[in-house]
Design a protein around this motif. Structure first.
Motif, PDB file in Angstrom:
ATOM      1  N   ALA A  79       0.984  -1.167  -0.182  1.00  0.00           N
ATOM      2  CA  ALA A  79       0.078   0.041  -0.011  1.00  0.00           C
ATOM      3  C   ALA A  79       0.812   1.362   0.036  1.00  0.00           C
ATOM      4  O   ALA A  79       0.670   2.351  -0.687  1.00  0.00           O
ATOM      5  CB  ALA A  79      -0.909   0.052   1.096  1.00  0.00           C
ATOM      6  N   VAL A  80       2.009   1.209   0.758  1.00  0.00           N
ATOM      7  CA  VAL A  80       2.769   2.233   0.834  1.00  0.00           C
ATOM      8  C   VAL A  80       3.546   2.515  -0.496  1.00  0.00           C
ATOM      9  O   VAL A  80       3.611   3.725  -0.814  1.00  0.00           O
ATOM     10  CB  VAL A  80       3.772   2.200   2.056  1.00  0.00           C
ATOM     11  N   THR A  81       3.870   1.583  -1.063  1.00  0.00           N
ATOM     12  CA  THR A  81       4.457   1.836  -2.491  1.00  0.00           C
ATOM     13  C   THR A  81       3.470   2.417  -3.664  1.00  0.00           C
ATOM     14  O   THR A  81       4.091   3.147  -4.385  1.00  0.00           O
ATOM     15  CB  THR A  81       5.044   0.263  -2.965  1.00  0.00           C
ATOM     16  N   VAL A  82       2.350   1.874  -3.601  1.00  0.00           N
ATOM     17  CA  VAL A  82       1.373   2.447  -4.484  1.00  0.00           C
ATOM     18  C   VAL A  82       0.927   4.093  -4.125  1.00  0.00           C
ATOM     19  O   VAL A  82       1.078   4.886  -5.140  1.00  0.00           O
ATOM     20  CB  VAL A  82       0.160   1.479  -4.496  1.00  0.00           C
ATOM     21  N   VAL A  83       0.956   4.224  -2.892  1.00  0.00           N
ATOM     22  CA  VAL A  83       0.370   5.641  -2.750  1.00  0.00           C
ATOM     23  C   VAL A  83       1.640   6.515  -3.022  1.00  0.00           C
ATOM     24  O   VAL A  83       1.731   7.614  -3.528  1.00  0.00           O
ATOM     25  CB  VAL A  83       0.084   5.660  -1.024  1.00  0.00           C
ATOM     26  N   LEU A 110       9.997   0.964  -2.978  1.00  0.00           N
ATOM     27  CA  LEU A 110      10.041  -0.078  -3.887  1.00  0.00           C
ATOM     28  C   LEU A 110      11.103  -0.926  -3.310  1.00  0.00           C
ATOM     29  O   LEU A 110      11.040  -2.215  -3.186  1.00  0.00           O
ATOM     30  CB  LEU A 110      10.699   0.399  -5.201  1.00  0.00           C
ATOM     31  N   TYR A 111      12.073  -0.521  -2.492  1.00  0.00           N
ATOM     32  CA  TYR A 111      13.066  -1.331  -1.773  1.00  0.00           C
ATOM     33  C   TYR A 111      12.458  -1.933  -0.748  1.00  0.00           C
ATOM     34  O   TYR A 111      12.684  -3.319  -0.554  1.00  0.00           O
ATOM     35  CB  TYR A 111      14.140  -0.452  -1.149  1.00  0.00           C
ATOM     36  N   THR A 112      11.495  -1.424  -0.004  1.00  0.00           N
ATOM     37  CA  THR A 112      10.756  -2.169   1.127  1.00  0.00           C
ATOM     38  C   THR A 112       9.744  -2.828   0.719  1.00  0.00           C
ATOM     39  O   THR A 112       9.819  -4.251   1.238  1.00  0.00           O
ATOM     40  CB  THR A 112      10.223  -0.862   2.206  1.00  0.00           C
ATOM     41  N   LEU A 113       9.163  -2.798  -0.264  1.00  0.00           N
ATOM     42  CA  LEU A 113       8.320  -3.807  -0.976  1.00  0.00           C
ATOM     43  C   LEU A 113       9.055  -5.100  -1.137  1.00  0.00           C
ATOM     44  O   LEU A 113       8.600  -6.297  -0.900  1.00  0.00           O
ATOM     45  CB  LEU A 113       7.453  -3.247  -2.271  1.00  0.00           C
ATOM     46  N   GLY A 114      10.184  -5.012  -1.823  1.00  0.00           N
ATOM     47  CA  GLY A 114      11.065  -6.301  -2.179  1.00  0.00           C
ATOM     48  C   GLY A 114      11.383  -7.089  -0.960  1.00  0.00           C
ATOM     49  O   GLY A 114      11.681  -8.199  -0.805  1.00  0.00           O
ATOM     50  N   ALA A 115      11.907  -6.157   0.003  1.00  0.00           N
ATOM     51  CA  ALA A 115      12.684  -6.535   1.301  1.00  0.00           C
ATOM     52  C   ALA A 115      11.410  -7.106   2.631  1.00  0.00           C
ATOM     53  O   ALA A 115      11.860  -7.981   3.196  1.00  0.00           O
ATOM     54  CB  ALA A 115      13.379  -5.684   1.679  1.00  0.00           C
ATOM     55  N   TRP A 116      10.287  -6.473   2.574  1.00  0.00           N
ATOM     56  CA  TRP A 116       9.332  -6.817   3.449  1.00  0.00           C
ATOM     57  C   TRP A 116       8.060  -7.339   3.179  1.00  0.00           C
ATOM     58  O   TRP A 116       7.290  -7.568   4.124  1.00  0.00           O
ATOM     59  CB  TRP A 116       9.272  -5.477   4.473  1.00  0.00           C
ATOM     60  N   GLY A 117       7.893  -7.374   1.898  1.00  0.00           N
ATOM     61  CA  GLY A 117       6.408  -7.887   1.291  1.00  0.00           C
ATOM     62  C   GLY A 117       6.350  -9.488   1.869  1.00  0.00           C
ATOM     63  O   GLY A 117       7.112 -10.286   1.425  1.00  0.00           O
TER      64      GLY A 117
END
Length: 440
Positions: A79-83, A110-117
């Protein structure tokens, strides 16, 4: 969690801790403050299209809507990446005079999406959807600027001419595309590597926990085996006592009428042996006997092992190449057979440990002290022939099993055992057995 699950893509990263969430909140606030400061400086300098920029409050709202959600980036990465990326497009379209901090915010999302998704499938869908949307927006932005930048250029076809190969406009566009490709590729790569590193750390922790459980299980088994061994030796000692009692009782019966004094003395011996045997049985109450296990006893039957056979043990060690000194301090006295057996076994195990860990050329000193309240066996070595010490779980397992067995032996007779490195070098084992209440 199994090792196979950790190695597969089904592994789910644990939620962020409170400290990590607190760090994200601080980071979001700092980035928001930096973005406002950067925007203010650009407006004051009149750069980045400051003259066409929207009202200040609009710019601040855009910056806050894009950066402040980063405080929840580890809890809701998709959600944070989309926003963040969506507001980035809106901010650029509105002409907000700030790009650097906004780009950092996009990269971080984008980094957090890959690291914490937590859902890898959802992370992949969101990631590539955002990249496709921003790539399409970037291409449309180039076309709009180059093709419809001015009415005259559109009518004369100069917009198409400027896209000709080798033109400055085409070079600028390709350079911008290259920067964005590197930007997105870096965010994806670093995010994936962070997720893989977290998974590998979880695998290491899982393996370490399994190893600790195995060590605890092996240590518990060693204690049980030692107790079984003590129980077998107790059986031999009690059998010896009972046999002696039978002989003494028979002698008392035969001499009862002809020599009452000798019969009384024999009966006293039976009484003393019975009291000693019962005391030893109470000390080892709860020990189990494994009748099928082999009696692995070096130096003869357990009933024959005691302080009088320790010198023979010392001689055997010397013949094996060890340098061992033997001292008896104090006035020797009668000790219960079980105490003598445990003293012998502790000295035997301690000398074995000296040979294993300090080396064959180390010098050992064995002292048997008869004090006023307890008898002590002290075994020390100088460590001069120390071998290369194993590390990690191997050192812990090899070093503690023998000590656990010696402590169990000392505890079975109401004694204590101290073991540990000496101040300068070498190792110390000190076993203490208090005398019986009758002797005190």
């Amino acid at each position: 969690m199994s090792e196979e699950l950790l190695r597969s893509g089904a592994w789910v990263r644990p939620p962020a801790t409170r400290d990590q969430i607190r760090y994200d909140v601080v980071l979001a606030v700092v980035l928001f403050a930096l973005s406002v400061l950067s925007m203010t400086l650009l407006r004051a300098a009149g750069g980045s299209g400051a003259g066409e920029a929207p009202e200040t409050w609009v710019s601040v709202v855009c910056l806050g809507a894009m950066i402040l959600p980063l405080s929840l980036r580890r809890r809701f990465p998709a959600a944070v990446t989309v926003v963040t990326c969506g507001v980035f497009i809106v901010a650029v379209e509105f002409g907000v005079p700030e790009v650097v901090v906004l780009s950092i915010a996009c990269f971080l999302a984008l980094y957090t999406l890959g690291a914490w998704g937590r859902s890898r499938r959802l992370a992949q869908i969101v990631r590539w959807s955002v990249i496709a949307a921003m790539g399409l927006w970037l291409v449309l932005n180039f076309v709009r600027v180059d093709m419809f930048g001015s009415g005259e250029q559109a009518e004369d076809g100069e917009g198409l001419a400027r896209l000709a190969l080798g033109s400055a406009e085409l070079a600028t566009m390709l350079y911008t595309l290259l920067i964005n490709v590197l930007f997105f590729a870096g965010a994806i790569w670093f995010g994936h590597r962070a997720w893989v590193a977290a998974r590998d750390q979880a695998l290491i922790r899982e393996q370490a926990e399994r190893l600790r459980q195995e060590q605890r299980r092996v240590a518990a088994q060693a204690v049980v085996l030692e107790r079984l061994r003590i129980a077998r030796e107790l059986h031999d000692a009690v059998a010896h006592h009972v046999s002696v009692m039978g002989v003494q009782a028979a002698a008392a019966r035969l001499t009862l009428r002809s020599d009452a004094e000798s019969a009384e003395q024999a009966i006293r011996h039976v009484e003393d042996s019975a009291r000693s045997t019962v005391g030893e049985l109470y000390q080892l109450l709860g020990a189990l006997r494994d009748e099928d296990a082999g009696a692995e006893q070096t130096g003869g039957p357990a009933a024959e092992l005691g302080v009088e056979t320790i010198p023979q043990l010392i001689e055997d060690a010397r013949r094996a190449g060890m340098s061992v000194a033997w001292h008896v301090v104090g006035e020797p006295c009668d000790l219960p057979p079980l105490v003598q057996l445990n003293l012998y076994r502790i000295v035997q195990e301690a000398l074995t440990n000296v040979r294993k860990h300090a080396g064959e050329h180390a010098h050992a000193d064995v002292r048997l002290r008869y004090g006023t309240q307890a008898v002590e066996a002290e075994i020390t070595d100088d460590g001069s022939g120390r071998r290369a010490a194993p590390t990690g779980a191997e050192a812990d397992t090899r070093h503690r099993h023998g000590l656990n067995g010696m402590r169990e032996r000392a505890r079975s007779s109401g004694g204590t055992l101290q073991a540990g490195p000496r101040e300068k070098h070498g190792f110390l084992v000190l076993a203490s057995f208090p005398y019986s209440l009758e002797r005190i």
